[in-house]
Design a protein around this motif. Structure first.
Motif, PDB file in Angstrom:
ATOM      1  N   ASP A 187       0.864  -1.169   0.000  1.00  0.00           N
ATOM      2  CA  ASP A 187       0.000   0.000   0.000  1.00  0.00           C
ATOM      3  C   ASP A 187       0.907   1.227   0.000  1.00  0.00           C
ATOM      4  O   ASP A 187       1.621   1.433   0.981  1.00  0.00           O
ATOM      5  N   PRO A 188       0.961   2.005  -1.068  1.00  0.00           N
ATOM      6  CA  PRO A 188       0.121   2.002  -2.265  1.00  0.00           C
ATOM      7  C   PRO A 188       0.310   0.733  -3.105  1.00  0.00           C
ATOM      8  O   PRO A 188       1.341   0.082  -3.038  1.00  0.00           O
ATOM      9  N   SER A 189      -0.701   0.462  -3.915  1.00  0.00           N
ATOM     10  CA  SER A 189      -0.654  -0.711  -4.776  1.00  0.00           C
ATOM     11  C   SER A 189       0.062  -0.380  -6.086  1.00  0.00           C
ATOM     12  O   SER A 189       0.466   0.757  -6.328  1.00  0.00           O
ATOM     13  N   LEU A 190       0.197  -1.391  -6.917  1.00  0.00           N
ATOM     14  CA  LEU A 190       0.941  -1.281  -8.167  1.00  0.00           C
ATOM     15  C   LEU A 190      -0.016  -1.132  -9.342  1.00  0.00           C
ATOM     16  O   LEU A 190      -0.989  -1.873  -9.457  1.00  0.00           O
ATOM     17  N   ILE A 191       0.270  -0.153 -10.216  1.00  0.00           N
ATOM     18  CA  ILE A 191      -0.458  -0.047 -11.482  1.00  0.00           C
ATOM     19  C   ILE A 191      -0.263  -1.347 -12.260  1.00  0.00           C
ATOM     20  O   ILE A 191       0.832  -1.916 -12.287  1.00  0.00           O
ATOM     21  N   GLY A 192      -1.316  -1.823 -12.890  1.00  0.00           N
ATOM     22  CA  GLY A 192      -1.232  -3.095 -13.591  1.00  0.00           C
ATOM     23  C   GLY A 192      -0.312  -3.069 -14.797  1.00  0.00           C
ATOM     24  O   GLY A 192       0.386  -4.049 -15.077  1.00  0.00           O
ATOM     25  N   GLN A 193      -0.297  -1.970 -15.542  1.00  0.00           N
ATOM     26  CA  GLN A 193       0.502  -1.883 -16.758  1.00  0.00           C
ATOM     27  C   GLN A 193       1.960  -1.568 -16.445  1.00  0.00           C
ATOM     28  O   GLN A 193       2.272  -0.560 -15.818  1.00  0.00           O
ATOM     29  N   GLN A 194       2.850  -2.446 -16.879  1.00  0.00           N
ATOM     30  CA  GLN A 194       4.282  -2.204 -16.744  1.00  0.00           C
ATOM     31  C   GLN A 194       4.818  -1.563 -18.021  1.00  0.00           C
ATOM     32  O   GLN A 194       4.247  -1.722 -19.096  1.00  0.00           O
ATOM     33  N   ILE A 195       5.913  -0.819 -17.878  1.00  0.00           N
ATOM     34  CA  ILE A 195       6.545  -0.177 -19.021  1.00  0.00           C
ATOM     35  C   ILE A 195       7.925  -0.809 -19.229  1.00  0.00           C
ATOM     36  O   ILE A 195       8.727  -0.887 -18.298  1.00  0.00           O
ATOM     37  N   GLY A 196       8.189  -1.238 -20.447  1.00  0.00           N
ATOM     38  CA  GLY A 196       9.421  -1.950 -20.740  1.00  0.00           C
ATOM     39  C   GLY A 196      10.626  -1.039 -20.936  1.00  0.00           C
ATOM     40  O   GLY A 196      10.501   0.170 -21.141  1.00  0.00           O
ATOM     41  N   GLN A 197      11.787  -1.645 -20.874  1.00  0.00           N
ATOM     42  CA  GLN A 197      13.051  -0.961 -21.178  1.00  0.00           C
ATOM     43  C   GLN A 197      13.218  -1.012 -22.690  1.00  0.00           C
ATOM     44  O   GLN A 197      13.609  -2.031 -23.256  1.00  0.00           O
ATOM     45  N   ARG A 198      12.909   0.110 -23.363  1.00  0.00           N
ATOM     46  CA  ARG A 198      12.850   0.093 -24.820  1.00  0.00           C
ATOM     47  C   ARG A 198      13.651   1.246 -25.420  1.00  0.00           C
ATOM     48  O   ARG A 198      13.609   2.378 -24.936  1.00  0.00           O
ATOM     49  N   VAL A 199      14.347   0.942 -26.507  1.00  0.00           N
ATOM     50  CA  VAL A 199      15.175   1.939 -27.192  1.00  0.00           C
ATOM     51  C   VAL A 199      14.323   3.118 -27.666  1.00  0.00           C
ATOM     52  O   VAL A 199      14.792   4.261 -27.729  1.00  0.00           O
ATOM     53  N   ALA A 200      13.058   2.872 -27.984  1.00  0.00           N
ATOM     54  CA  ALA A 200      12.186   3.930 -28.506  1.00  0.00           C
ATOM     55  C   ALA A 200      12.079   5.111 -27.547  1.00  0.00           C
ATOM     56  O   ALA A 200      11.962   6.263 -27.986  1.00  0.00           O
TER      57      ALA A 200
END
Length: 212
Positions: free
Chosen positions: A163-176
């Motif tokens: 708590d706080p909780s985790l957002i469901g969507q993860q963000i990747g390690q991306r060259v973009a």
């Protein structure tokens, strides 16, 4: 809604996420203002690079790296659907002001136990801010995740019971994301069908549903 990207630990990707949330919401037709509250001014630098590249402005970006943010951000929010604050690392007065300004705090962390430990001070500041504004919501975002790494799964599992909780969507390690930062662009402008673009769109949708 006023959303602040905050973490006292540097290098967690606050600016990248702040710019991309603002850009995605603007892409969807919402009126968005981004506040650069980091004295380093990285979001402002990105905006200037965008101008040099001759790219259209998607949202307004202003510098407000001062501890009156809690009184100024709500004024800006009157003429916007969303205000996104790119917060400072380890500047206590600015952090407290950003916390008191926002409806939702997003805490980016990388898949590492060190990032989790470094967040404890941030959580303490949130609890202090809730004395004055108990309605402040908070969520972790797992950012810069390597594909299918054990440490990412372990970090997500740990924060899932937090708590706080985790957002469901993860963000990747991306060259973009690095390319976007260098050129004053957003990932959907580089390739709207990229995985990075899909992840940001999903994150913006999920965060939008948290609006008070």
């Amino acid at each position: 809604m006023i959303v602040a990207l905050l973490n006292q630990k540097g290098g967690t990707g606050k600016t990248t996420l702040a710019l991309h949330l603002a850009g995605q919401w603007a892409r969807e037709g919402r009126r968005v203002t981004l506040i650069d509250a980091d004295p380093q001014g990285s979001a402002l630098d990105w905006s200037e690079q965008r101008t040099r590249e001759g790219l259209p402005r998607l949202f307004g970006t202003i510098g407000l790296a001062r501890d009156t943010l809690h009184s100024e951000a709500p004024e800006l929010a009157r003429s916007a659907d969303h205000v996104v604050i790119d917060g400072p690392p380890r500047v206590a007065g600015l952090l407290r002001s950003a916390l008191l300004a926002c409806d939702l705090v997003l805490i980016p962390v990388q898949p590492s136990p060190f990032d989790g430990w470094a967040s404890s001070e941030m959580l303490s500041l949130i609890e202090q801010a809730r004395i004055f504004r108990p309605e402040i919501a908070a969520r972790f975002i797992l950012n810069r995740c390597g594909a299918r790494t054990i440490i990412a799964r372990e970090t997500a599992a740990t924060l899932g019971d937090h708590d706080p909780s985790l957002i469901g969507q993860q963000i990747g390690q991306r060259v973009a994301f690095a390319e976007a930062a260098r050129t004053g662009r957003l990932v959907f402008e580089i390739d709207e069908n990229s995985q990075a673009s899909y992840e940001i769109a999903a994150l913006a949708s999920e965060v939008g549903r948290l609006a008070p």
